[in-house]
Design an enzyme around this catalytic site. Structure first.
Site, PDB file in Angstrom:
ATOM      1  N   LYS A  38     -16.338 -44.201   8.126  1.00  0.00           N
ATOM      2  CA  LYS A  38     -15.586 -45.431   7.908  1.00  0.00           C
ATOM      3  C   LYS A  38     -15.334 -45.697   6.432  1.00  0.00           C
ATOM      4  CE  LYS A  38     -15.037 -46.935  12.245  1.00  0.00           C
ATOM      5  NZ  LYS A  38     -13.728 -47.165  13.053  1.00  0.00           N
ATOM      6  N   SER A  45     -19.017 -37.860  13.543  1.00  0.00           N
ATOM      7  CA  SER A  45     -18.435 -38.647  12.901  1.00  0.00           C
ATOM      8  C   SER A  45     -19.366 -39.847  12.243  1.00  0.00           C
ATOM      9  CB  SER A  45     -17.260 -39.501  13.705  1.00  0.00           C
ATOM     10  OG  SER A  45     -17.995 -39.736  14.964  1.00  0.00           O
TER      11      SER A  45
END
Length: 403
Positions: free
Chosen positions: A55, A305
């Site tokens: 992110k 992720s």
């Protein structure tokens, strides 16, 4: 024809911008997963990124692209974890004040980390949707720029840098597996990879309890789910983002769904076999390989992720994963309430090499006779066959067993 306003030059520019800010995360191979799939499997370890997830990339590119006036007014975001930390660090590095709204029940380690990265944290609402609404109202009231977690072209461009790194680190890749929530990461990867390597399949993975993309792709437009429920909070999104959906619908090669059992087993595989701490959303590509190893042409790159998992959630998920793998067995056995009954039961379990983790007596139950007791047992076992053998042997020995 491509209609979106980002190009490969934009992605390459974002990658240069992120130099010294975001790590070029390592690519690790996995013999265990390679043997399962029958082809090389590599892991793109964004769980080892700064703030523990990808992110940071999109947040930094988005905030860096603001005008000086917008930066002076600060930014605001809403998140239960990864996006919050990415915005907080990106804003701090760029000298921009950030306010991050988080749900009241957000895990304390994530709240603390967001504050430590420099954000002003405001706890509001019981759900992410309520928190999101509060952040948008704050933006309208103060002029702070709202930083969306996935539905902005700059955010997609930042996430696309993961795709460039994959092609550099594993040029022989044939399939890329990516966990999908709103879709910013898979959209970015597809936008970076497909123009350079149209032969590479980019496949999304969603939790079955929060799989908004399959019906949306079938309908040709974003569709909202009435209910979402999954342990993978990082991809628990009830509607695809408009911008990511446009890219995914054009470039991606489909979206697989995985069960909660597979997610918990994937977390266990990450710890035991890969020696990596991965959150359930980050482990979703591993879950897809566990459930459908034949579905992916190799070499495969699985994008891990994120690695931000609350320790209490990890404890629950690991227990679930052990049970799903047949290595943890919970059962209730009815016994005569007299001396020696429990010893006889434990003797059978000892002979079967089932390790007793916990024992609890239940005497208050209207279904029990006056001379009966039930015992709750939690056992460490060696796999599904061992579980079946334990259950069978206990019943053969005359015990009344329920699960």
């Amino acid at each position: 024809m491509q209609s979106w306003p980002i190009t490969l030059d934009d992605v390459r520019g974002a990658h240069k911008m992120l130099a010294g800010v975001a790590r070029v995360t390592p690519m690790e191979s996995s013999r265990y997963l390679s043997a399962l799939v029958g082809a090389p499997v590599h892991l793109k370890c964004e769980n080892l990124q700064r703030t523990g997830s990808f992110k940071l990339r999109g947040a930094y590119v988005r905030i860096a692209g603001l005008t000086p006036v917008q930066k002076a007014g600060g930014v605001v975001a809403a998140s239960a974890g990864n996006h919050a930390q990415g915005v907080a660090l990106a804003a701090s590095l760029l000298g921009v004040h950030s306010t991050v709204f988080m749900p009241l029940g957000a895990p304390l380690p994530k709240v603390a980390a967001t504050r430590e990265y420099g954000a002003e944290v405001r706890l509001h609402g019981a759900t992410v949707d309520e928190t999101l609404l509060a952040a948008q109202r704050w933006s309208e009231a103060t002029g702070a720029v709202f930083i969306h977690p996935f539905d902005h072209w700059d955010v997609v461009t930042g996430q696309a840098t993961v795709g460039l790194e994959i092609l550099e680190q594993c040029p022989e890749v044939r399939t890329i597996l990516v966990g999908v929530g709103g879709g910013g990461l898979i959209a970015g990867i597809a936008a970076a990879v497909k123009p350079l390597r149209p032969d590479v399949r980019v496949v999304g993975v969603q939790a079955a309890g929060a799989a908004a993309y399959p019906p949306s792709l079938a309908a040709g437009r974003p569709v909202s789910l009435e209910r979402v429920a999954t342990m993978a909070d990082g991809i628990m999104v009830g509607r695809p983002g408009d911008i990511p959906f446009e890219v995914v619908n054009t470039l991606a090669d489909g979206v697989l769904t995985v069960s909660e059992d597979a997610l918990s087993r994937a977390l266990l595989v990450g710890l035991e076999r890969l020696k990596l701490v991965v959150e359930p959303a980050g482990a979703s590509p591993i879950a897809a390989l566990l459930e459908r190893p034949e579905a992916c042409e190799g070499p495969v790159v699985a994008v891990l992720s994120g690695g931000n998992i609350d320790p209490q959630l990890m404890q629950r998920v690991l227990r679930h994963g052990l049970a799903a793998a047949g290595r943890y067995l919970s059962l209730r056995v009815r016994l005569a309430d007299k001396p020696g009954s429990l010893a006889a039961l434990l003797a059978v379990l000892t002979r079967l090499d089932a390790n007793v983790l916990d024992v609890a007596h239940v005497r208050i139950d209207p279904q029990l006779g006056l001379a009966e007791v039930e015992v709750d047992l939690h056992l460490e076992t060696k796999g599904p066959e061992h579980c079946a053998a334990v259950m069978g042997e206990l019943r053969d020995a005359g015990f009344v067993v329920a699960r």
